[in-house]
Design a protein around this motif. Structure first.
Motif, mmCIF file in Angstrom:
data_model
loop_
_atom_site.group_PDB
_atom_site.id
_atom_site.type_symbol
_atom_site.label_atom_id
_atom_site.label_comp_id
_atom_site.label_asym_id
_atom_site.label_seq_id
_atom_site.Cartn_x
_atom_site.Cartn_y
_atom_site.Cartn_z
ATOM 1 N N LEU A 142 0.832 -1.208 0.000
ATOM 2 C CA LEU A 142 0.000 0.000 0.000
ATOM 3 C C LEU A 142 0.862 1.252 0.000
ATOM 4 C CD1 LEU A 142 -2.745 1.470 0.318
ATOM 5 C CD2 LEU A 142 -2.491 1.169 2.796
ATOM 6 N N GLY A 143 0.698 2.074 -1.034
ATOM 7 C CA GLY A 143 1.362 3.362 -1.053
ATOM 8 C C GLY A 143 2.859 3.297 -1.204
ATOM 9 N N GLY A 144 3.342 2.514 -2.170
ATOM 10 C CA GLY A 144 4.759 2.570 -2.489
ATOM 11 C C GLY A 144 5.115 3.923 -3.092
ATOM 12 N N TYR A 145 6.394 4.240 -3.114
ATOM 13 C CA TYR A 145 6.837 5.535 -3.616
ATOM 14 C C TYR A 145 6.470 5.726 -5.083
ATOM 15 C CZ TYR A 145 9.951 9.500 -4.522
ATOM 16 O OH TYR A 145 10.475 10.727 -4.870
ATOM 17 N N GLY A 146 6.471 4.631 -5.855
ATOM 18 C CA GLY A 146 6.087 4.740 -7.254
ATOM 19 C C GLY A 146 7.252 4.714 -8.218
ATOM 20 N N ILE A 147 8.409 4.208 -7.779
ATOM 21 C CA ILE A 147 9.600 4.193 -8.622
ATOM 22 C C ILE A 147 9.694 2.929 -9.468
ATOM 23 C CG2 ILE A 147 11.090 3.154 -6.875
ATOM 24 C CD1 ILE A 147 12.119 5.979 -9.256
ATOM 25 N N ALA A 148 9.056 1.844 -9.042
ATOM 26 C CA ALA A 148 9.163 0.560 -9.735
ATOM 27 C C ALA A 148 7.915 0.285 -10.563
ATOM 28 C CB ALA A 148 9.374 -0.570 -8.722
ATOM 29 N N GLU A 149 8.095 -0.210 -11.774
ATOM 30 C CA GLU A 149 6.967 -0.484 -12.664
ATOM 31 C C GLU A 149 6.003 -1.506 -12.075
ATOM 32 O OE1 GLU A 149 8.002 -1.399 -16.672
ATOM 33 O OE2 GLU A 149 9.472 0.224 -16.826
ATOM 34 N N ARG A 150 6.533 -2.496 -11.341
ATOM 35 C CA ARG A 150 5.662 -3.545 -10.799
ATOM 36 C C ARG A 150 4.640 -2.991 -9.812
ATOM 37 N NH1 ARG A 150 7.321 -8.903 -10.772
ATOM 38 N NH2 ARG A 150 5.391 -9.285 -9.629
ATOM 39 N N GLU A 151 4.901 -1.804 -9.261
ATOM 40 C CA GLU A 151 3.936 -1.188 -8.353
ATOM 41 C C GLU A 151 2.621 -0.863 -9.057
ATOM 42 O OE1 GLU A 151 5.479 1.897 -5.660
ATOM 43 O OE2 GLU A 151 7.458 1.431 -6.496
ATOM 44 N N PHE A 152 2.664 -0.800 -10.384
ATOM 45 C CA PHE A 152 1.473 -0.415 -11.134
ATOM 46 C C PHE A 152 0.928 -1.549 -11.993
ATOM 47 C CE2 PHE A 152 4.093 3.296 -10.292
ATOM 48 C CZ PHE A 152 3.201 3.994 -9.498
ATOM 49 N N SER A 153 1.386 -2.775 -11.693
ATOM 50 C CA SER A 153 0.857 -3.933 -12.414
ATOM 51 C C SER A 153 0.540 -5.107 -11.493
ATOM 52 C CB SER A 153 1.856 -4.393 -13.494
ATOM 53 O OG SER A 153 3.097 -4.749 -12.921
ATOM 54 N N SER A 154 1.189 -5.218 -10.337
ATOM 55 C CA SER A 154 0.971 -6.367 -9.458
ATOM 56 C C SER A 154 -0.401 -6.305 -8.788
ATOM 57 C CB SER A 154 2.054 -6.415 -8.384
ATOM 58 O OG SER A 154 1.755 -7.420 -7.428
ATOM 59 N N PHE A 155 -1.030 -7.459 -8.654
ATOM 60 C CA PHE A 155 -2.368 -7.525 -8.063
ATOM 61 C C PHE A 155 -2.358 -7.252 -6.562
ATOM 62 C CE2 PHE A 155 -0.624 -11.786 -7.671
ATOM 63 C CZ PHE A 155 -1.040 -12.205 -6.415
ATOM 64 N N VAL A 156 -1.170 -7.222 -5.926
ATOM 65 C CA VAL A 156 -1.125 -6.916 -4.489
ATOM 66 C C VAL A 156 -0.724 -5.460 -4.236
ATOM 67 C CG1 VAL A 156 -0.602 -9.295 -3.828
ATOM 68 C CG2 VAL A 156 1.283 -7.666 -4.183
ATOM 69 N N SER A 157 -0.574 -4.670 -5.296
ATOM 70 C CA SER A 157 -0.129 -3.289 -5.141
ATOM 71 C C SER A 157 -1.300 -2.319 -5.183
ATOM 72 C CB SER A 157 0.877 -2.931 -6.235
ATOM 73 O OG SER A 157 1.366 -1.615 -6.054
ATOM 74 N N TYR A 158 -1.285 -1.363 -4.257
ATOM 75 C CA TYR A 158 -2.342 -0.353 -4.152
ATOM 76 C C TYR A 158 -1.673 1.024 -4.057
ATOM 77 C CZ TYR A 158 -5.036 -4.520 -3.102
ATOM 78 O OH TYR A 158 -5.614 -5.770 -3.169
ATOM 79 N N PRO A 159 -1.319 1.614 -5.197
ATOM 80 C CA PRO A 159 -0.571 2.875 -5.196
ATOM 81 C C PRO A 159 -1.428 4.068 -4.789
ATOM 82 C CG PRO A 159 -1.100 2.220 -7.443
ATOM 83 C CD PRO A 159 -1.544 1.093 -6.561
ATOM 84 N N VAL A 160 -0.771 5.083 -4.193
ATOM 85 C CA VAL A 160 -1.482 6.304 -3.810
ATOM 86 C C VAL A 160 -1.156 7.465 -4.742
ATOM 87 C CG1 VAL A 160 -1.624 5.626 -1.379
ATOM 88 C CG2 VAL A 160 0.316 7.035 -2.166
ATOM 89 N N ASN A 161 -0.161 7.283 -5.607
ATOM 90 C CA ASN A 161 0.153 8.303 -6.612
ATOM 91 C C ASN A 161 0.403 7.621 -7.947
ATOM 92 O OD1 ASN A 161 2.957 7.449 -6.761
ATOM 93 N ND2 ASN A 161 3.332 8.565 -4.875
ATOM 94 N N GLY A 162 0.695 8.416 -8.963
ATOM 95 C CA GLY A 162 0.950 7.866 -10.287
ATOM 96 C C GLY A 162 2.393 7.502 -10.527
ATOM 97 N N GLY A 163 3.208 7.571 -9.472
ATOM 98 C CA GLY A 163 4.585 7.128 -9.555
ATOM 99 C C GLY A 163 5.454 8.007 -10.436
ATOM 100 N N GLN A 164 6.647 7.491 -10.694
ATOM 101 C CA GLN A 164 7.589 8.197 -11.550
ATOM 102 C C GLN A 164 7.001 8.417 -12.933
ATOM 103 O OE1 GLN A 164 10.270 9.052 -9.954
ATOM 104 N NE2 GLN A 164 11.873 9.572 -11.399
ATOM 105 N N ALA A 165 6.135 7.502 -13.369
ATOM 106 C CA ALA A 165 5.532 7.629 -14.691
ATOM 107 C C ALA A 165 4.706 8.903 -14.799
ATOM 108 C CB ALA A 165 4.660 6.402 -14.978
ATOM 109 N N ALA A 166 3.871 9.163 -13.800
ATOM 110 C CA ALA A 166 3.044 10.367 -13.822
ATOM 111 C C ALA A 166 3.899 11.623 -13.756
ATOM 112 C CB ALA A 166 2.039 10.339 -12.671
ATOM 113 N N LEU A 167 4.966 11.595 -12.947
ATOM 114 C CA LEU A 167 5.844 12.758 -12.853
ATOM 115 C C LEU A 167 6.502 13.069 -14.190
ATOM 116 C CD1 LEU A 167 7.675 12.285 -9.419
ATOM 117 C CD2 LEU A 167 5.706 13.723 -9.943
ATOM 118 N N LEU A 168 6.995 12.041 -14.867
ATOM 119 C CA LEU A 168 7.658 12.266 -16.146
ATOM 120 C C LEU A 168 6.670 12.750 -17.200
ATOM 121 C CD1 LEU A 168 10.684 11.871 -16.938
ATOM 122 C CD2 LEU A 168 10.062 10.867 -14.755
#
Length: 435
Positions: A142-168
């Motif tokens: 829950l709520g990883g920093y968002g630097i790793a791509e797997r944070e936005f594809s794994s079924f156990v990941s629940y991100p709170v931001n759009g990660g590095q992808a959204a920033l770029l």
């Protein structure tokens, strides 16, 4: 679940002694913060504790995020001082993932061994290494920093931001209307390889060419070592390829080193504007480099959250002041610290929506999947992780918050360039799975 369930009886309180204490395990690099409350089965009849883990790299030659586990510990002291979360004592394990795949995997395996309810508010770029053990154990991230791509594809990941992808993508949109040419300086790593296309997608959306793929929509890609001590060569190439344009650098902790090399170049030229994203550039760096008289005056910066001076950060600042005990590793303007605060805000909200004496990782994941709603006081949009809330893009299917903020350095302070949030959902979708 879509709302809080009605109780058949009041929650049993979590009782604690007036003075909190810190207990450390004998496992190297790992600590646990708890309250001194009456444990389950004691005369106080407390609910079962909720044990979570926060990890981040510390003491490495590259990116370090000591403020994230420190923020997690302060949060635990604060919430336990008020009786826990809905009667549950919050126990926080921390782990140094050392910015290595082996370290990240070790932390994840330890989380599984300790049977934690979730991993919360953590940083690691080694998604392949840590996500597999979490998936095997069914532990939500829950709520990883968002630097790793797997944070936005794994079924156990629940991100709170759009990660590095959204920033770029957002940084590209921010620069697209201002810069005829752009150089991006980024780490020569697998994570860094995704950055140019994300930036280019944003440049296309915000570009002066109106979205047609012209020269201004493609940034010059300059790879650099993520742990270098001098970036003169990279700085020269960035300058030479960005005449009458912009140089953006996304190197984490080493961004300061890069811009130190950049400012020493002859003939930099006032016609080149510099830029970055929060996490690589922040208010402390602006202050250290001369404030309004330094290199960063006028720089464009893209972030996930409101500016650090926004009143919405008041509760976090209060917790840091009252429960961090002077820990100077916690900078309230640092995006890692901010992300950990938001992640623990989400943890608290979800736990409060579950009317059970014991909350397992499976129970917690079920609540997230069924639509537990999280309000963050304006720091993000409302967060929910149902299937219909997710971006669904092949590259980033689990993003639920695709909004960023545009900021600029004016008179030595990072301030909002544009009111409110900018949604980069369409830009991320266009970036495609190759990103």
């Amino acid at each position: 679940m879509t709302g809080r369930q009605q109780r058949s009886s009041p929650p049993r309180p979590f009782h604690r002694n007036p003075v909190a204490r810190v207990l450390c395990t004998v496992t190297a690099g790992v600590s646990v913060v708890t309250g001194c409350g009456v444990l389950p089965g004691g005369p106080g009849g407390s609910r079962e504790p909720v044990t979570v883990m926060t990890w981040a790299p510390e003491g490495t030659a590259a990116t370090n995020m000591p403020g994230m586990p420190a923020m997690a510990k302060a949060y635990a002291r604060w919430v336990n001082a008020a009786g826990g979360i809905d009667g549950h004592e919050l126990r926080v394990l921390t782990c140094n993932e050392r910015n290595t795949s082996a370290g990240a995997a070790d932390c994840a395996r330890l989380a599984a061994k300790k049977d934690v309810t979730a991993v919360v508010g953590s940083y690691s770029q080694h998604g392949d290494a840590f996500m597999a053990p979490l998936e095997a154990a069914g532990i939500p991230y829950l709520g990883g920093y968002g630097i790793a791509e797997r944070e936005f594809s794994s079924f156990v990941s629940y991100p709170v931001n759009g990660g590095q992808a959204a920033l770029l993508a957002g940084n590209g949109m921010q620069l697209g209307g201002e810069c005829d040419r752009v150089s991006i300086v980024r780490p020569d790593t697998i994570t860094g390889d995704a950055m140019p296309e994300l930036l280019n997608s944003g440049l296309s959306k915000g570009g002066k060419s109106g979205g047609d793929k012209g020269e201004g929509d493609r940034a010059t890609d300059i790879r650099a070592a993520e742990d270098a001590t001098d970036y003169t060569d990279s700085a020269e190439r960035a300058r030479d390829n960005a005449s009458d344009g912009c140089v953006t650098a996304v190197l984490g902790d080493r961004t300061e080193t890069f811009f130190d090399s950049y400012r020493r170049l002859p003939d930099i030229g006032a016609d080149i504007r510099i830029s970055s994203v929060l996490g690589s550039v922040g208010q402390p760096l602006v202050d250290r480099t001369g404030g309004s008289k330094g290199l960063f005056e006028g720089a464009y910066v893209t972030g996930w959250y409101p500016q650090a001076s926004d009143p919405a950060w008041g509760p976090m600042r209060d917790v840091i002041r009252e429960h961090a005990f002077g820990d100077d590793s916690i900078d309230p303007a640092e995006p890692g610290v901010q992300t950990t605060w938001i992640a623990y805000t989400a943890l608290k909200s979800v736990v409060e929506s579950i009317d059970r004496d014991k909350i397992s990782s499976a129970t917690f994941s079920h609540a997230l999947d069924k639509g537990a709603k999280v309000e963050t006081g304006g720091l993000t949009p409302t967060l929910r992780w149902r299937y219909e809330d997710m971006l669904g893009s092949p590259g980033f299917p689990r993003i639920v918050n695709s909004e960023v903020t545009f900021q600029v350095v004016r008179e030595g302070r990072l301030v909002s360039l544009k009111d409110g949030f900018v949604d980069v959902r369409g830009t991320l979708s266009d970036a495609g799975p190759s990103a």
